[in-house]
Design an enzyme around this catalytic site. Structure first.
Site, short mmCIF file in Angstrom:
data_model
loop_
_atom_site.label_atom_id
_atom_site.label_comp_id
_atom_site.label_asym_id
_atom_site.label_seq_id
_atom_site.Cartn_x
_atom_site.Cartn_y
_atom_site.Cartn_z
N CYS A 95 0.81 -1.23 0.00
CA CYS A 95 0.00 0.00 0.00
C CYS A 95 0.84 1.28 0.00
O CYS A 95 0.92 1.97 -1.00
CB CYS A 95 -0.93 0.00 1.21
SG CYS A 95 -2.15 -1.32 1.13
N1 LIG Z 1 -2.62 -6.30 1.69
C1 LIG Z 1 -3.10 -5.25 2.30
O1 LIG Z 1 -2.84 -5.04 3.47
C2 LIG Z 1 -4.01 -4.27 1.61
C3 LIG Z 1 -4.67 -3.31 2.38
C4 LIG Z 1 -5.53 -2.42 1.75
C5 LIG Z 1 -5.71 -2.49 0.37
N2 LIG Z 1 -5.05 -3.42 -0.36
C6 LIG Z 1 -5.30 -3.48 -1.80
O2 LIG Z 1 -6.08 -4.63 -2.06
C7 LIG Z 1 -5.75 -5.15 -3.35
C8 LIG Z 1 -5.38 -6.62 -3.23
O3 LIG Z 1 -4.23 -6.73 -2.42
P1 LIG Z 1 -3.80 -8.08 -1.74
O4 LIG Z 1 -2.79 -7.70 -0.72
O5 LIG Z 1 -4.96 -8.89 -1.32
O6 LIG Z 1 -3.09 -8.82 -2.99
P2 LIG Z 1 -2.64 -10.36 -3.04
O7 LIG Z 1 -1.55 -10.41 -4.05
O8 LIG Z 1 -2.40 -10.89 -1.68
O9 LIG Z 1 -3.91 -11.11 -3.60
C9 LIG Z 1 -4.43 -10.90 -4.86
C10 LIG Z 1 -5.01 -12.22 -5.37
O10 LIG Z 1 -5.63 -11.95 -6.64
C11 LIG Z 1 -5.40 -13.07 -7.47
N3 LIG Z 1 -5.62 -12.64 -8.84
C12 LIG Z 1 -4.85 -11.87 -9.63
N4 LIG Z 1 -5.45 -11.68 -10.82
C13 LIG Z 1 -6.62 -12.35 -10.77
C14 LIG Z 1 -7.68 -12.53 -11.70
N5 LIG Z 1 -7.66 -12.01 -12.92
N6 LIG Z 1 -8.72 -13.28 -11.29
C15 LIG Z 1 -8.75 -13.85 -10.07
N7 LIG Z 1 -7.79 -13.70 -9.17
C16 LIG Z 1 -6.74 -12.96 -9.52
C17 LIG Z 1 -3.99 -13.49 -7.14
O11 LIG Z 1 -3.74 -14.83 -7.52
C18 LIG Z 1 -3.97 -13.31 -5.63
O12 LIG Z 1 -4.38 -14.48 -4.95
C19 LIG Z 1 -4.63 -4.26 -3.88
O13 LIG Z 1 -5.18 -3.28 -4.70
C20 LIG Z 1 -4.07 -3.63 -2.64
O14 LIG Z 1 -3.49 -2.38 -2.90
C21 LIG Z 1 -4.21 -4.33 0.23
#
Ligand SMILES: NC(=O)c1ccc[n+]([C@@H]2O[C@H](COP(=O)([O-])OP(=O)(O)OC[C@H]3O[C@@H](n4cnc5c(N)ncnc54)[C@H](O)[C@@H]3O)[C@@H](O)[C@H]2O)c1
Length: 498
Positions: free
Chosen positions: A336
């Site tokens: 983030c």
């Molecule tokens: N991790 C955090 O603490 C956090 C906090 C707030 C916001 N965010 C935001 O949330 C979003 C997701 O982050 P995250 O940390 O969960 O990412 P992550 O990488 O942990 O998980 C994303 C998942 O999406 C899957 N994926 C990718 N493309 C795909 C598709 N076309 N169809 C289905 N699945 C697909 C991946 O395989 C993965 O399992 C980002 O935009 C991030 O900025 C994350």
């Protein structure tokens, strides 16, 4: 349908209906009054217009399905954000389907396993028992009442937004989207993404020719944006106590999203557009990024002046208003804070605008790993040793304490910098027995047991995991470089707080 629209746009399970003073809610209550009237008017309209075709559900039916937990929730992206969210909905008795393109995650979840340390396999098994399942088959989107998208939004090699995951997801689900369905993007992104990318791609790819419904009269699917505010490792604020901000491209989208999120969050804060919701998330993270840069800079000045920055912050935070404590560290990490601000600076260029605060903060924070490495070199020099050939133990690979996430972790940068200057580097992290290849690094290392601490020339504390015994680490180390104030209270000439 009583309670469908609520008394205002701040839905809150009814528990806090009169508790509107905190967190700027007074403002929202006034702002929301016109919508209440509009929504109350609209309820009659739904009943007159009846069914909405394909699915046979009116918007009122769909909201009722959210309230009665009959609604099926699809969550795309079973990662750090999507999986916990799926479990929250499952806990609330919704039938949840998790979609992911990673077959290993799909199999693990369906087998009742977990790949995130803080989520126990028992929790997945319990959810499985309640109907949760995972799939890679997008055709199942058709069966969902609502689809929430939680896929990555990283930066590309030029630090520009990489929306390929969002685009890929939307293109995959577009053919299957049905009338009346709610699609919500939760991935962090720049203001305008929902309107400029999500909606056009959904409309273009929909095999039924459906459009996003922008008014109460228009049929089609409903689109919203709701930023994820999870703080991994935070055991102080429960997830359902974090208010959920929601923006929709039409009033029904807002109502559906409010009904859905009200089932798992105590408070839903509706805003006037998806762009406002998108910008809200960026403001929150830029606020952190800028304030962390400020304390990182002041830390360096304080070190020169012989002042303990942590003592200063502790004193400053006794002020009961107008000050929030941020803490210096070895640099930014996670998916983030190091990334999101650049989404806005990139978008700002389209408006011939330079976001100077963001750029300066980014520059200051990005320099921190270099600062730490220089400090290690200086610390060794004080002991008549040089960095080249020195044995360095890095404590903590994760980007912050007590989590198993090393994305953008400054530890990775520091290991590479130390190696490039000729040091022999090892690490210890209870959350990572091994570390291999990532998007930006190729370390191929195995965690070194802590009983080997005394064999190193310096121990660099990169994060303050609560499982570490810092007194024992100090006793066994020859030199301790503490970037997190983890050794607070321990007096020792061997410790350099940097
Ligand atoms: N991790 C955090 O603490 C956090 C906090 C707030 C916001 N965010 C935001 O949330 C979003 C997701 O982050 P995250 O940390 O969960 O990412 P992550 O990488 O942990 O998980 C994303 C998942 O999406 C899957 N994926 C990718 N493309 C795909 C598709 N076309 N169809 C289905 N699945 C697909 C991946 O395989 C993965 O399992 C980002 O935009 C991030 O900025 C994350």
């Amino acid at each position: 349908m009583a309670g469908l629209a609520g008394k205002n746009r701040v839905a809150d399970h009814g528990k806090h209906e009169n508790d509107q003073k905190a967190g700027g809610a007074e403002f929202r209550r006034d702002e929301c009054a016109p919508l209440t009237c509009c929504l109350n008017g609209r309820l009659k309209l739904y009943i007159i217009h009846g069914m909405d075709g394909l699915s046979g559900f009116t918007p009122n039916d769909r909201i009722r399905r959210m309230q009665t937990r009959e609604a099926r929730i699809g969550i795309i992206g079973m990662g750090y954000v999507g999986l916990p969210l799926a479990l929250l909905f499952s806990d609330e008795r919704f039938k949840v389907t998790g979609f992911d393109i990673d077959p290993a995650k799909v199999s693990a979840l369906n087998a009742g396993g977990s790949y995130i340390v803080r989520i126990e396999p028992e929790t997945i098994k319990k959810a499985r028992g309640a109907g949760f399942r995972a799939t890679a088959d997008y055709a199942e989107i058709e069966r969902m009442d609502a689809v929430i998208i939680c896929v990555p939004t990283p930066l590309d090699e030029h630090s520009d937004p990489d929306l390929s995951y969002v685009r890929g997801t939307i293109e995959s689900i577009a053919p299957h989207v049905r009338e009346g369905q709610l699609i919500v993007l939760e991935s962090t992104t720049y203001p305008g993404t929902t309107e400029e990318i999500v909606i056009p791609l959904l409309e273009k790819g929909n095999k039924r020719g459906l459009k996003a419904a922008r008014s109460e009269e228009q049929t089609g699917f409903h689109v919203g944006f709701s930023p994820e505010r999870e703080d991994p490792g935070n055991d102080v604020v429960a997830r359902h106590d974090i208010p959920k901000v929601v923006g929709g491209c039409g009033p029904i989208a807002v109502e559906l999203a409010t009904a859905m999120y009200s089932s798992i969050f105590r408070r839903v804060v509706a805003v006037s557009s998806t762009s406002v919701a998108e910008m809200t998330k960026l403001l929150e993270n830029i606020y952190r990024c800028v304030n962390i840069a400020l304390v990182n800079e002041l830390k360096q000045l304080c070190m020169r002046m012989g002042i303990d920055i942590h003592e200063v912050i502790d004193a400053a935070k006794t002020k009961p208003f107008g000050f929030q404590a941020f803490y210096p560290g070895p640099g930014l990490g996670g998916h983030c804070i190091p990334i999101d601000p650049y989404y806005l600076s990139w978008k700002a260029r389209e408006f011939d605008f330079r976001t100077r605060f963001i750029e300066l903060a980014g520059e200051l924070n990005a320099r921190m790993p270099y600062f730490v490495v220089d400090q290690v070199s200086t610390g060794l020099n004080e002991q008549s040793k040089c960095l080249k050939g020195a044995k360095i133990l890095v404590l903590g690979l994760a980007y912050k304490r007590d989590i198993d996430d090393l994305r953008e972790s400054p530890s990775l940068t520091i290991i590479e910098l130390l190696r490039s200057r000729g040091a022999e580097v090892a690490y210890n992290d209870p959350y990572f027995p091994t570390v291999g290849r990532g998007r930006h690094y190729d370390l191929n290392m195995v965690s070194t047991p802590l009983d080997k601490v005394e064999t190193f020339d310096a121990t660099v504390i990169m994060n303050d995991h609560s499982s570490y015994d810092y007194r024992a680490i100090e006793e066994k180390s020859k030199l301790v470089m503490d970037t997190r104030n983890a050794t607070k209270g321990i007096q020792s000439a061997k410790i350099v707080r940097c």
